[in-house]
Write a protein that holds these residues in place. Structure first.
Motif, PDB file in Angstrom:
ATOM      1  N   ARG A 160       0.826  -1.218   0.000  1.00 47.91           N
ATOM      2  CA  ARG A 160       0.000   0.000   0.000  1.00 47.91           C
ATOM      3  C   ARG A 160       0.856   1.262   0.000  1.00 47.91           C
ATOM      4  O   ARG A 160       0.420   2.328   0.413  1.00 47.91           O
ATOM      5  CB  ARG A 160      -0.928   0.003   1.214  1.00 47.91           C
ATOM      6  CG  ARG A 160      -1.957  -1.120   1.201  1.00 47.91           C
ATOM      7  CD  ARG A 160      -2.866  -1.044   2.412  1.00 47.91           C
ATOM      8  NE  ARG A 160      -3.899  -2.055   2.391  1.00 47.91           N
ATOM      9  CZ  ARG A 160      -3.741  -3.298   2.832  1.00 47.91           C
ATOM     10  NH1 ARG A 160      -2.562  -3.663   3.349  1.00 47.91           N
ATOM     11  NH2 ARG A 160      -4.725  -4.176   2.779  1.00 47.91           N
ATOM     12  N   ASN A 161       2.085   1.122  -0.420  1.00 46.28           N
ATOM     13  CA  ASN A 161       3.050   2.239  -0.503  1.00 46.28           C
ATOM     14  C   ASN A 161       3.423   2.795   0.858  1.00 46.28           C
ATOM     15  O   ASN A 161       3.916   3.919   0.952  1.00 46.28           O
ATOM     16  CB  ASN A 161       2.507   3.365  -1.396  1.00 46.28           C
ATOM     17  CG  ASN A 161       2.410   2.951  -2.844  1.00 46.28           C
ATOM     18  OD1 ASN A 161       3.272   2.225  -3.346  1.00 46.28           O
ATOM     19  ND2 ASN A 161       1.366   3.380  -3.527  1.00 46.28           N
ATOM     20  N   GLU A 162       3.213   2.026   1.924  1.00 46.04           N
ATOM     21  CA  GLU A 162       3.667   2.459   3.240  1.00 46.04           C
ATOM     22  C   GLU A 162       5.178   2.269   3.316  1.00 46.04           C
ATOM     23  O   GLU A 162       5.743   1.310   2.782  1.00 46.04           O
ATOM     24  CB  GLU A 162       2.961   1.674   4.345  1.00 46.04           C
ATOM     25  CG  GLU A 162       3.319   0.197   4.441  1.00 46.04           C
ATOM     26  CD  GLU A 162       2.509  -0.705   3.525  1.00 46.04           C
ATOM     27  OE1 GLU A 162       2.515  -1.929   3.726  1.00 46.04           O
ATOM     28  OE2 GLU A 162       1.881  -0.154   2.585  1.00 46.04           O
ATOM     29  N   SER A 163       5.834   3.191   3.991  1.00 42.82           N
ATOM     30  CA  SER A 163       7.288   3.164   4.062  1.00 42.82           C
ATOM     31  C   SER A 163       7.772   2.011   4.927  1.00 42.82           C
ATOM     32  O   SER A 163       7.263   1.758   6.020  1.00 42.82           O
ATOM     33  CB  SER A 163       7.817   4.493   4.622  1.00 42.82           C
ATOM     34  OG  SER A 163       9.228   4.434   4.769  1.00 42.82           O
ATOM     35  N   LEU A 164       8.791   1.309   4.410  1.00 45.52           N
ATOM     36  CA  LEU A 164       9.447   0.231   5.160  1.00 45.52           C
ATOM     37  C   LEU A 164      10.883   0.582   5.498  1.00 45.52           C
ATOM     38  O   LEU A 164      11.644  -0.275   5.934  1.00 45.52           O
ATOM     39  CB  LEU A 164       9.406  -1.074   4.335  1.00 45.52           C
ATOM     40  CG  LEU A 164       8.023  -1.580   3.922  1.00 45.52           C
ATOM     41  CD1 LEU A 164       8.151  -2.856   3.100  1.00 45.52           C
ATOM     42  CD2 LEU A 164       7.146  -1.822   5.144  1.00 45.52           C
ATOM     43  N   GLY A 165      11.242   1.847   5.272  1.00 47.08           N
ATOM     44  CA  GLY A 165      12.593   2.276   5.599  1.00 47.08           C
ATOM     45  C   GLY A 165      13.443   2.509   4.365  1.00 47.08           C
ATOM     46  O   GLY A 165      13.101   2.088   3.258  1.00 47.08           O
ATOM     47  N   PRO A 166      14.571   3.178   4.534  1.00 50.69           N
ATOM     48  CA  PRO A 166      15.445   3.480   3.395  1.00 50.69           C
ATOM     49  C   PRO A 166      16.174   2.250   2.894  1.00 50.69           C
ATOM     50  O   PRO A 166      16.410   1.292   3.633  1.00 50.69           O
ATOM     51  CB  PRO A 166      16.420   4.510   3.967  1.00 50.69           C
ATOM     52  CG  PRO A 166      16.468   4.189   5.429  1.00 50.69           C
ATOM     53  CD  PRO A 166      15.097   3.708   5.803  1.00 50.69           C
ATOM     54  N   LEU A 167      16.535   2.281   1.621  1.00 46.66           N
ATOM     55  CA  LEU A 167      17.375   1.236   1.027  1.00 46.66           C
ATOM     56  C   LEU A 167      18.792   1.783   0.963  1.00 46.66           C
ATOM     57  O   LEU A 167      19.046   2.801   0.331  1.00 46.66           O
ATOM     58  CB  LEU A 167      16.869   0.890  -0.372  1.00 46.66           C
ATOM     59  CG  LEU A 167      17.472  -0.349  -1.025  1.00 46.66           C
ATOM     60  CD1 LEU A 167      17.034  -1.600  -0.283  1.00 46.66           C
ATOM     61  CD2 LEU A 167      17.022  -0.447  -2.478  1.00 46.66           C
ATOM     62  N   GLY A 168      19.702   1.095   1.617  1.00 40.99           N
ATOM     63  CA  GLY A 168      21.042   1.650   1.826  1.00 40.99           C
ATOM     64  C   GLY A 168      21.849   1.878   0.574  1.00 40.99           C
ATOM     65  O   GLY A 168      22.552   2.872   0.458  1.00 40.99           O
ATOM     66  N   SER A 169      21.760   0.961  -0.399  1.00 39.24           N
ATOM     67  CA  SER A 169      22.621   1.068  -1.578  1.00 39.24           C
ATOM     68  C   SER A 169      22.019   0.270  -2.713  1.00 39.24           C
ATOM     69  O   SER A 169      21.038  -0.478  -2.536  1.00 39.24           O
ATOM     70  CB  SER A 169      24.022   0.538  -1.250  1.00 39.24           C
ATOM     71  OG  SER A 169      23.961  -0.850  -0.956  1.00 39.24           O
ATOM     72  N   LEU A 170      22.638   0.378  -3.886  1.00 37.48           N
ATOM     73  CA  LEU A 170      22.179  -0.400  -5.037  1.00 37.48           C
ATOM     74  C   LEU A 170      22.382  -1.886  -4.806  1.00 37.48           C
ATOM     75  O   LEU A 170      21.637  -2.715  -5.333  1.00 37.48           O
ATOM     76  CB  LEU A 170      22.934   0.042  -6.299  1.00 37.48           C
ATOM     77  CG  LEU A 170      22.579   1.422  -6.858  1.00 37.48           C
ATOM     78  CD1 LEU A 170      23.337   1.676  -8.146  1.00 37.48           C
ATOM     79  CD2 LEU A 170      21.085   1.540  -7.113  1.00 37.48           C
ATOM     80  N   ALA A 171      23.404  -2.246  -4.029  1.00 35.85           N
ATOM     81  CA  ALA A 171      23.641  -3.656  -3.742  1.00 35.85           C
ATOM     82  C   ALA A 171      22.452  -4.268  -3.005  1.00 35.85           C
ATOM     83  O   ALA A 171      22.086  -5.417  -3.242  1.00 35.85           O
ATOM     84  CB  ALA A 171      24.919  -3.810  -2.921  1.00 35.85           C
ATOM     85  N   CYS A 172      21.823  -3.485  -2.116  1.00 40.85           N
ATOM     86  CA  CYS A 172      20.662  -3.973  -1.364  1.00 40.85           C
ATOM     87  C   CYS A 172      19.446  -4.166  -2.255  1.00 40.85           C
ATOM     88  O   CYS A 172      18.503  -4.886  -1.892  1.00 40.85           O
ATOM     89  CB  CYS A 172      20.311  -3.001  -0.243  1.00 40.85           C
ATOM     90  SG  CYS A 172      21.616  -2.792   0.987  1.00 40.85           S
ATOM     91  N   LEU A 173      19.468  -3.525  -3.424  1.00 42.57           N
ATOM     92  CA  LEU A 173      18.347  -3.656  -4.347  1.00 42.57           C
ATOM     93  C   LEU A 173      18.177  -5.110  -4.775  1.00 42.57           C
ATOM     94  O   LEU A 173      17.057  -5.603  -4.913  1.00 42.57           O
ATOM     95  CB  LEU A 173      18.587  -2.754  -5.565  1.00 42.57           C
ATOM     96  CG  LEU A 173      17.426  -2.524  -6.517  1.00 42.57           C
ATOM     97  CD1 LEU A 173      16.295  -1.788  -5.828  1.00 42.57           C
ATOM     98  CD2 LEU A 173      17.899  -1.731  -7.733  1.00 42.57           C
ATOM     99  N   LEU A 174      19.287  -5.801  -4.991  1.00 38.16           N
ATOM    100  CA  LEU A 174      19.256  -7.193  -5.446  1.00 38.16           C
ATOM    101  C   LEU A 174      19.429  -8.180  -4.307  1.00 38.16           C
ATOM    102  O   LEU A 174      19.517  -9.385  -4.533  1.00 38.16           O
ATOM    103  CB  LEU A 174      20.354  -7.404  -6.496  1.00 38.16           C
ATOM    104  CG  LEU A 174      20.280  -6.483  -7.718  1.00 38.16           C
ATOM    105  CD1 LEU A 174      21.517  -6.618  -8.575  1.00 38.16           C
ATOM    106  CD2 LEU A 174      19.032  -6.793  -8.533  1.00 38.16           C
TER     107      LEU A 174
END
Length: 914
Positions: free
Chosen positions: A131-145
């Motif tokens: 529902r587009n609620e925030s789950l916190g920041p994503l630290g880096s591009l590495a965390c994306l995968l």
């Protein structure tokens, strides 16, 4: 914020139609032609969608060997890491291709290529839920995968990256491509396939191809052993990473509901079906899949593995990007200072696209490094920035090729996009008239806006709860964009009357009435704000959106923009609108200043202007007409202009200078308590030759701004008052101020409290004070000059002919410094008021002050509040007063004395203890 809430059916985009078709396919049960009776049945069937396969072609020899060797007992991860020459060769070819394709990025204007390494800057990445609620920041591009961070569903296959136009979605994917090509991305991936979703719109309804052809023939073909490479990919799909950019750009009206179910990698199917099955995991289950789309586009939840929202630049990202664009430190710091002082530009710079445009404006017009004392020949205005924003967005829709870039001029771009701009202007104007900033589909349809115009990037989708459930609404990407397009509509629409042209000036005028009619010309744009509230008027109502509309109206009707607009609107209509606007603006300014209250003080006729006066000057500045500037200057009759607490920024200093440099008389200018910073000081340069009083306290001015003041003020030497209280001035700036005091022989008042001046700066200032024959008042409260600085000021005080008021409060002065000051005052007959509040003075200093009071009969006020003096020291001061008839008060509040001890001094009224 009011919103349109008239219920209307959602007008789906073509990419939304794709998902409607996808869901419709999912609801068709494989064993029956009837639809599933529940969502749970539908989801159960989706998990097996299209798994019916035709007979597979014979396996390649490589794949057969893999299935028959003893290595079967090892895991697939181990097998995938075993060297396979055909795969290694293909991987190397992919790296070369992606490295070449991702090295350069085509700029937003599509007219030049820039090195990705010199352009790319990280943005804010935020994990969000279903529902587009925030789950916190994503630290880096590495965390994306990463397989652990932010996973919404283990069964989901697609990492969905969404964000508004211009926040950097495509750049992020290009950065991933570049990292993989250079070997800096996860080594697990041996294959990287990148597709733009718009490519899938190019296929016709009857076109079919298999997965192998999509990857090899339409992306990159293996020069050797394609069968073995494809077999490896099928056996180890986790070694492949797919990126699909721009789902919102998927435009397809083809009905594929009759296409046969298939998810075989060898069986031909329509490319859209291949795309859907790749994203769902029916093809190459386990492969990495990244999909981007603009905010407002949603995909079925069962496809989602992660959802990431791009939010653009944080302040740290903006500084990093600025370092890349402007390597020169001095230029960079001046630019950042201006951005921090201009909230309108700074908020736009949170969007990388707008940030690039604004920086390109600075580069193009040369305003960042222009340090001349005269107004530059080419000055960037807010209208210039938004015209470039518009041009860039219009050009992004143009096709490009390897051999030819976009070469359209700005005039050609606007002429080609006239229909889109008019539709956007109509929607913006409708909303501005009704004070609405969110538009339903009915307003968009009424403006006859096409889908491709919605995709230009000026509007963004806003999910809004309506009476009939979710509905698709829209808002302009930035409030100032709506104001710009409203002004554009007023300029280019032939049906706009004179009254309509000035209607938003009227929105900022006081309510009509007998008094109002006598004080203001028709459609007066600005309130007089005399101090008495008007009945029924909301004093907190924000009218900035109207003010920005008026601002852009002045900019678009300026002479410099006529070459562009004459291709969009008849020349006669432009001349008529310009003439009406200029006459109205000048009459309004004169009426505004005429009705402001005046105060006669210190030989000045002082007028307290209001923020609306600054808006007037901004409008005049936006015209870039020297004639209008001269006429406006004639309307300023007061010789003391007070603009305190007006929320003025550096851009307002440009507008002030544009008018004030036309004055032929001297002026006092009070800009205390605003947000000018060093760039604002530079923008005031053209009018320094007129200013005898300059008050710039509480404005974030540093040593750099003080240096500009020194260079300019010592040219004219007419300064009498310099106020720089509560800024960020250090000892470096103190040396410049000392030189101002040396060279400006008429300077009488100097306010430097609450800065960062230490003993070194204090010594320089004290020496300048000692040599000055005109200085009357020095304010140094809240610095840290300490005992060394106090000793220097003691030398300055000794036999000084003119210094009357001195504040050294809160400066870390203790025994030695205090005693030096007391001894010097024995030889001083000019000082009347001396503040030593909040220091570290004790009874020993009190004793020295008592000795001074027995000699000095001219000091009137001595403030020793919040020091460390006890009853013993106060007793010595009280005793000295028996021989002193000149002193009027000694304030000792907050010292080390108890109430019962203070009773001893009740008879001495000049001793104030509590």
């Amino acid at each position: 914020m009011r919103r349109s809430c008239v219920p209307a059916p959602r007008s789906p985009t073509r990419s939304a139609k794709f998902w409607t078709w996808y869901r419709a396919r999912a609801r068709r049960c494989p064993s029956s032609s009837s639809t599933c009776s529940s969502d749970s049945q539908m989801l159960m069937w989706i998990s097996g969608l299209g798994c019916r396969r035709r007979a597979s072609p014979p396996q390649s020899s490589f794949r057969a060997k893999l299935s028959s060797t003893p290595t079967q007992r090892f895991t697939g991860t181990w097998l995938s890491s075993v060297p396979h020459p055909p795969v290694s060769r293909y991987t190397e070819k992919l790296r070369q291709q992606l490295g070449r394709d991702s090295k350069f990025v085509l700029c937003y204007a599509q007219k030049e290529e820039l090195l990705l390494e010199e352009t790319y800057t990280d943005t804010i990445l935020e994990l969000v839920g279903f529902r587009n609620e925030s789950l916190g920041p994503l630290g880096s591009l590495a965390c994306l995968l990463d397989h652990c961070t932010g996973v919404l569903s283990e069964q989901g296959e697609t990492i969905f990256i969404c964000g508004d136009a211009g926040v950097g979605k495509s750049m992020l994917l290009q950065r991933l491509q570049n990292l993989w090509a250079t070997g800096l991305l996860d080594a697990e991936f041996k294959f990287f396939f990148h597709f733009r979703c718009r490519v899938f719109s190019c296929f016709k309804e009857g076109d079919t191809l298999c997965l192998r052809d999509l990857l090899f023939k339409h992306y990159c073909y293996p020069e050797q052993d394609p069968d073995e490479v494809f077999a490896f990919l099928l056996r180890f799909p986790q070694t492949a990473l797919f990126t699909f950019d721009g789902l919102d750009e998927l435009h397809s009206d083809f009905d594929l509901s009759s296409a046969p179910d298939t998810c075989s990698p060898w069986e031909p199917a329509h490319p859209l079906l291949l795309l859907a099955n790749l994203l769902s995991g029916k093809l190459l289950k386990g492969a990495g899949k990244l999909l981007t789309a603009r905010t407002g586009i949603e995909i079925p939840r069962q496809l989602l593995r992660k959802k990431v929202l791009l939010r653009g630049f944080a302040p740290s990202h903006l500084r990093a990007y600025t370092r890349k664009v402007f390597p020169d430190r001095a230029v960079r710091e001046r630019l950042l200072a201006q951005l921090e002082a201009n909230p309108n530009l700074c908020s736009l710079c949170a969007v990388p696209l707008f940030c690039w445009i604004i920086f390109r404006c600075f580069q193009h017009f040369g305003s960042v490094w222009d340090g001349s004392a005269q107004l530059p020949d080419c000055t960037v205005t807010l209208t210039d920035v938004f015209l470039l924003v518009t041009e860039v967005h219009l050009n992004r829709t143009q096709p490009t090729s390897l051999v030819q870039r976009n070469t359209r001029s700005q005039t050609e771009t606007f002429r080609a996009g006239r229909s889109a701009l008019r539709s956007l202007g109509q929607v913006a104007h409708w909303g501005m008239e009704k004070n609405l900033f969110v538009f339903g589909p009915e307003e968009v349809q009424a403006a006859e806006m096409q889908e491709e115009e919605l995709q230009l990037g000026f509007l963004r989708a806003v999910p809004e709860q309506g009476l009939d459930g979710d509905r698709q609404s829209y808002e302009f990407f930035h409030l100032t964009l709506q104001a710009f397009f409203t002004a554009f509509f007023l300029v280019v629409d032939d049906k706009v009357s004179t009254q309509q042209l000035l209607s938003f000036f009227q929105e900022c005028a006081p309510p009509g009435g007998a008094g109002a009619e006598s004080c203001y010309p028709p459609f007066l744009p600005f309130q007089c704000l005399k101090g008495s509230g008007l009945a029924g008027e909301d004093p907190f109502k924000n009218k900035d959106h109207f003010q920005f509309t008026n601002l852009f109206l002045c900019g678009l009707l300026s002479k410099a923009k006529q070459k562009l607009l004459r291709h969009l609107v008849p020349a006669a209509a432009l001349r008529r609108k310009r003439k009406v606007l200029w006459s109205h603006l000048l009459a309004s300014l004169q009426a505004h200043l005429k009705n402001l209250p005046r105060v006669q003080s210190g030989g000045f006729s002082q007028v307290q202007a209001m923020p609306t006066f600054l808006w007037m000057l901004r409008c005049i500045y936006e015209t870039q007409s020297e004639k209008v500037g001269r006429l406006a200057a004639k309307g300023i009759c007061a010789n003391y202009l007070k603009l305190t607490y007006c929320n003025a920024c550096s851009a307002d200093c440009s507008a002030l200078s544009f008018v004030l440099h036309h004055l032929r008389r001297r002026l006092a200018l009070d800009l205390d308590n605003n947000n000018l910073n060093d760039y604002g000081v530079r923008e005031l340069q053209p009018c320094f030759s007129r200013l005898t009083v300059i008050r710039l306290s509480v404005n974030q001015i540093t040593d750099s701004g003080v240096k500009v003041l020194y260079e300019e003020l010592t040219k004219y030497r007419i300064l009498t008052f310099l106020g720089l209280y509560n800024n960020q001035i250090t000892d470096v700036g103190a040396r410049y101020i000392a030189r101002i005091l040396d060279e400006c022989k008429g300077l009488t008042h100097l306010k430097l409290g609450e800065n960062k001046i230490t003993s070194e700066g204090g010594k320089c200032l004290a020496l300048a004070v000692k040599n000055s024959k005109s200085i009357f008042e020095i304010g140094m409260w809240g610095n840290r000059i300490g005992d060394e600085g106090a000793k220097a000021f003691a030398e300055a005080l000794r036999n000084h002919p003119s210094l009357t008021n001195l504040s050294l409060a809160f400066n870390g002065i203790s025994t030695e410094g205090g005693k030096s000051l007391a001894q010097a005052l024995q030889c001083n007959t000019s000082l009347r008021i001396f503040w030593l509040t909040k220091n570290e003075l004790n009874d020993e200093v009190a004793e020295s002050l008592a000795e001074m009071l027995r000699v000095n009969q001219t000091l009137k006020h001595l403030w020793l509040i919040q020091n460390q003096i006890t009853a013993k020291g106060i007793a010595q001061l009280a005793d000295a007063l028996q021989r002193n008839t000149g002193i009027m008060e000694i304030c000792l509040n907050g010292n080390l004395i108890k109430p019962e001890e203070a009773k001893v001094f009740e008879d001495e009224k000049r001793i104030i203890c509590f």
